[in-house]
Motif scaffolding. Structure first.
Motif, PDB file in Angstrom:
ATOM      1  N   ASP A  21       0.828  -1.204   0.000  1.00  0.00           N
ATOM      2  CA  ASP A  21       0.000   0.000   0.000  1.00  0.00           C
ATOM      3  C   ASP A  21       0.864   1.257   0.000  1.00  0.00           C
ATOM      4  O   ASP A  21       0.548   2.244  -0.672  1.00  0.00           O
ATOM      5  CB  ASP A  21      -0.926   0.011   1.220  1.00  0.00           C
ATOM      6  N   GLY A  22       1.966   1.215   0.751  1.00  0.00           N
ATOM      7  CA  GLY A  22       2.867   2.364   0.790  1.00  0.00           C
ATOM      8  C   GLY A  22       3.501   2.647  -0.551  1.00  0.00           C
ATOM      9  O   GLY A  22       3.606   3.807  -0.975  1.00  0.00           O
ATOM     10  N   VAL A  23       3.911   1.586  -1.249  1.00  0.00           N
ATOM     11  CA  VAL A  23       4.517   1.752  -2.573  1.00  0.00           C
ATOM     12  C   VAL A  23       3.501   2.309  -3.560  1.00  0.00           C
ATOM     13  O   VAL A  23       3.798   3.231  -4.337  1.00  0.00           O
ATOM     14  CB  VAL A  23       5.099   0.422  -3.084  1.00  0.00           C
ATOM     15  N   PHE A  24       2.289   1.774  -3.545  1.00  0.00           N
ATOM     16  CA  PHE A  24       1.235   2.279  -4.428  1.00  0.00           C
ATOM     17  C   PHE A  24       0.975   3.768  -4.167  1.00  0.00           C
ATOM     18  O   PHE A  24       0.795   4.553  -5.109  1.00  0.00           O
ATOM     19  CB  PHE A  24      -0.053   1.481  -4.229  1.00  0.00           C
ATOM     20  N   ALA A  25       0.958   4.152  -2.907  1.00  0.00           N
ATOM     21  CA  ALA A  25       0.703   5.555  -2.557  1.00  0.00           C
ATOM     22  C   ALA A  25       1.810   6.464  -3.092  1.00  0.00           C
ATOM     23  O   ALA A  25       1.538   7.560  -3.598  1.00  0.00           O
ATOM     24  CB  ALA A  25       0.589   5.701  -1.041  1.00  0.00           C
ATOM     25  N   ILE A  26       3.052   6.010  -2.994  1.00  0.00           N
ATOM     26  CA  ILE A  26       4.181   6.810  -3.499  1.00  0.00           C
ATOM     27  C   ILE A  26       4.111   6.940  -5.014  1.00  0.00           C
ATOM     28  O   ILE A  26       4.323   8.025  -5.576  1.00  0.00           O
ATOM     29  CB  ILE A  26       5.515   6.169  -3.067  1.00  0.00           C
ATOM     30  N   VAL A  27       3.808   5.838  -5.694  1.00  0.00           N
ATOM     31  CA  VAL A  27       3.727   5.855  -7.164  1.00  0.00           C
ATOM     32  C   VAL A  27       2.661   6.838  -7.631  1.00  0.00           C
ATOM     33  O   VAL A  27       2.888   7.641  -8.542  1.00  0.00           O
ATOM     34  CB  VAL A  27       3.431   4.439  -7.709  1.00  0.00           C
ATOM     35  N   ILE A  28       1.507   6.794  -6.998  1.00  0.00           N
ATOM     36  CA  ILE A  28       0.415   7.702  -7.369  1.00  0.00           C
ATOM     37  C   ILE A  28       0.818   9.160  -7.129  1.00  0.00           C
ATOM     38  O   ILE A  28       0.480  10.043  -7.922  1.00  0.00           O
ATOM     39  CB  ILE A  28      -0.861   7.335  -6.577  1.00  0.00           C
ATOM     40  N   THR A  29       1.559   9.401  -6.053  1.00  0.00           N
ATOM     41  CA  THR A  29       2.011  10.763  -5.757  1.00  0.00           C
ATOM     42  C   THR A  29       3.020  11.248  -6.788  1.00  0.00           C
ATOM     43  O   THR A  29       2.983  12.406  -7.229  1.00  0.00           O
ATOM     44  CB  THR A  29       2.633  10.828  -4.349  1.00  0.00           C
ATOM     45  N   LEU A  30       3.938  10.362  -7.200  1.00  0.00           N
ATOM     46  CA  LEU A  30       4.969  10.743  -8.163  1.00  0.00           C
ATOM     47  C   LEU A  30       4.399  11.120  -9.524  1.00  0.00           C
ATOM     48  O   LEU A  30       5.001  11.904 -10.259  1.00  0.00           O
ATOM     49  CB  LEU A  30       5.980   9.606  -8.320  1.00  0.00           C
ATOM     50  N   LEU A  31       3.244  10.556  -9.863  1.00  0.00           N
ATOM     51  CA  LEU A  31       2.662  10.823 -11.182  1.00  0.00           C
ATOM     52  C   LEU A  31       2.398  12.306 -11.418  1.00  0.00           C
ATOM     53  O   LEU A  31       2.527  12.798 -12.530  1.00  0.00           O
ATOM     54  CB  LEU A  31       1.353  10.043 -11.347  1.00  0.00           C
ATOM     55  N   VAL A  32       2.015  13.019 -10.367  1.00  0.00           N
ATOM     56  CA  VAL A  32       1.634  14.420 -10.524  1.00  0.00           C
ATOM     57  C   VAL A  32       2.843  15.320 -10.767  1.00  0.00           C
ATOM     58  O   VAL A  32       2.699  16.447 -11.260  1.00  0.00           O
ATOM     59  CB  VAL A  32       0.842  14.908  -9.283  1.00  0.00           C
TER      60      VAL A  32
END
Length: 199
Positions: free
Chosen positions: A11-22
Motif C-alpha cells: 500500500d505504501g509503494v502504491f501511494a508513493i507511485v500515485i504521488t509521483l505521477l503528478v
C-alpha cells in the motif's frame, strides 16, 4: 508468514507511485503575460494532464486487483513474498513510461514501452493467482475453483488489450489508445460484476 506486513508495504509503494505521477505536470518556464497566453500554456500540457488522470486510475485498478488477490490467501510463502517485491518494482516504474507517453503520445515506441509495462504487471497478477491455486495451504476460506476461474478470465483482459495496443501502435499510434483505454473501462465498469462475493 502473516500477510498484513506485505499488504501494508505494498500500500505504501502504491501511494508513493500515485504521488509521483503528478510531478510531471508543470507549466512551461516562460511567464504568461496575458490570459490568452496562460490558457495556451495550459493547453500545451493537456497530454500530461490526461496521462496523469488515466495512469492514476490504472494504478488504482492495480491496487484493487492486488487487494483482491491477497484476500484469497490467509498467509504468504517465500514465492509470494519475493514475487511481490519484484511486482512492486515494476509498479514503481510506472511514472517513467507515463512521463514518456505524455511527452510523445504520437510515437509508437512510447506507447509500446507504456503498454508493455502495464501488460507485465497484469501478467504478474495471473502468476500470483496461479501460485495460490496450486498451494492449498495458502488459500483463504473464500477461495474456490470458481473464484480462480473468474480471476483468470478477468485478469487476462488487461494483458491482451495492452499487447494489442503495442501491435496497433505500429499501424497507427492513436488507434492503440482504444486498446489502452479498454481495460480501464472494463475493470471500473464491469469487472466487479463477475465476483459473486466481495473480495
Amino acid at each position: 508468514m502473516n500477510k498484513n506486513r506485505l499488504e501494508a508495504f505494498s500500500d505504501g509503494v502504491f501511494a508513493i507511485v500515485i504521488t509521483l505521477l503528478v510531478l510531471d505536470i508543470h507549466l512551461p518556464k516562460t511567464e504568461a503575460i496575458s490570459d490568452r497566453e496562460l490558457l495556451a500554456m495550459i493547453r500545451s500540457i493537456t497530454p500530461s494532464i490526461l496521462t496523469y488522470v488515466f495512469t492514476f486510475l490504472v494504478v488504482g485498478i492495480f491496487w484493487v486487483a492486488h487487494h483482491r488477490i491477497f484476500n484469497m490467501v490467509r498467509e504468504v510463502d517465500s514465492f509470494l513474498l519475493f514475487g511481490n517485491i519484484f511486482y512492486l518494482m515494476t509498479v514503481a516504474l510506472i511514472p517513467f513510461p507515463a512521463a514518456l507517453l505524455a511527452k510523445h503520445p504520437h510515437l509508437a515506441s512510447s506507447i509500446i514501452i507504456y503498454s508493455s509495462l502495464l501488460g507485465a504487471i497484469g501478467i504478474q497478477h495471473l502468476v500470483f493467482v496461479d501460485h495460490i491455486h496450486r498451494h492449498s495451504t495458502l488459500q483463504h476460506s473464500i477461495y474456490s475453483q470458481k473464484l480462480y476461474t473468474q480471476a483468470n478470465r478477468i485478469g487476462l483482459v488487461g494483458p491482451c488489450c495492452y499487447a494489442t495496443a503495442c501491435i496497433s501502435s505500429l499501424i497507427h499510434p492513436y488507434a492503440s489508445f482504444v486498446f489502452i483505454l479498454a481495460p480501464l473501462v472494463f475493470y471500473i465498469g464491469f469487472a466487479s460484476k463477475f465476483y459473486r462475493k466481495p473480495i
